[in-house]
Design a protein around this motif. Sequence first.
Motif, PDB file in Angstrom:
ATOM      1  N   PRO A   3     -68.886 -33.891 -11.748  1.00  0.00           N
ATOM      2  CA  PRO A   3     -69.160 -32.444 -11.613  1.00  0.00           C
ATOM      3  C   PRO A   3     -70.533 -31.906 -11.411  1.00  0.00           C
ATOM      4  O   PRO A   3     -70.938 -31.087 -11.053  1.00  0.00           O
ATOM      5  N   PHE A   6     -72.077 -33.008  -8.411  1.00  0.00           N
ATOM      6  CA  PHE A   6     -71.485 -32.093  -7.234  1.00  0.00           C
ATOM      7  C   PHE A   6     -72.349 -30.694  -7.337  1.00  0.00           C
ATOM      8  O   PHE A   6     -72.936 -30.305  -6.249  1.00  0.00           O
ATOM      9  N   LYS A  10     -74.915 -29.143  -4.323  1.00  0.00           N
ATOM     10  CA  LYS A  10     -74.832 -27.896  -3.945  1.00  0.00           C
ATOM     11  C   LYS A  10     -76.398 -27.021  -3.820  1.00  0.00           C
ATOM     12  O   LYS A  10     -76.455 -26.566  -2.990  1.00  0.00           O
ATOM     13  N   LYS A  56     -59.182 -34.992  -4.569  1.00  0.00           N
ATOM     14  CA  LYS A  56     -59.809 -33.713  -4.927  1.00  0.00           C
ATOM     15  C   LYS A  56     -61.121 -33.897  -4.562  1.00  0.00           C
ATOM     16  O   LYS A  56     -61.686 -32.952  -4.050  1.00  0.00           O
ATOM     17  N   HIS A  57     -61.683 -34.793  -4.848  1.00  0.00           N
ATOM     18  CA  HIS A  57     -63.045 -34.922  -4.651  1.00  0.00           C
ATOM     19  C   HIS A  57     -63.750 -34.912  -3.037  1.00  0.00           C
ATOM     20  O   HIS A  57     -64.373 -34.458  -2.694  1.00  0.00           O
ATOM     21  N   ASP A  59     -61.709 -33.504  -0.977  1.00  0.00           N
ATOM     22  CA  ASP A  59     -61.760 -32.048  -0.303  1.00  0.00           C
ATOM     23  C   ASP A  59     -62.928 -31.290  -0.806  1.00  0.00           C
ATOM     24  O   ASP A  59     -63.223 -30.479   0.013  1.00  0.00           O
ATOM     25  N   LEU A  60     -63.336 -31.302  -2.236  1.00  0.00           N
ATOM     26  CA  LEU A  60     -64.597 -30.505  -2.391  1.00  0.00           C
ATOM     27  C   LEU A  60     -65.698 -30.997  -1.755  1.00  0.00           C
ATOM     28  O   LEU A  60     -66.492 -29.947  -1.221  1.00  0.00           O
ATOM     29  N   GLY A  63     -65.425 -29.568   1.739  1.00  0.00           N
ATOM     30  CA  GLY A  63     -65.646 -28.159   1.756  1.00  0.00           C
ATOM     31  C   GLY A  63     -67.072 -27.594   1.626  1.00  0.00           C
ATOM     32  O   GLY A  63     -67.408 -26.560   2.283  1.00  0.00           O
ATOM     33  N   LEU A  64     -67.853 -28.755   1.061  1.00  0.00           N
ATOM     34  CA  LEU A  64     -69.288 -28.205   1.166  1.00  0.00           C
ATOM     35  C   LEU A  64     -69.970 -28.792   2.293  1.00  0.00           C
ATOM     36  O   LEU A  64     -71.079 -28.448   2.697  1.00  0.00           O
TER      37      LEU A  64
END
Length: 80
Positions: A3, A6, A10, A56-57, A59-60, A63-64
């Motif tokens: 996290p 990530f 961002k 999940k990773h 997808d994240l 998504g970015l």
Amino acid sequence: KWPDMFEELKKYKETHGNCAVPVKCPSHKHLASWAQKQRRQYREMKEGRPTQMTAKHIDLLNGLGFVWKVYEDNWHEMLD
């Protein structure tokens, strides 16, 4: 931790306008290493090998706008 990195990604996107972290990035060595690890784990998962990569990773990251194949994207930019 995933996290935390990530969140770094961002911030990178806010600054650079993309998630195409280069393989060698002197100003973001830790992030570059982490991004390469994500790419490698994704590739290994696609090959059916065990990795720490999760749906999940993926997808994240997708998504970015994470760039899974940096060289391929750079090549297309050079052709434009």
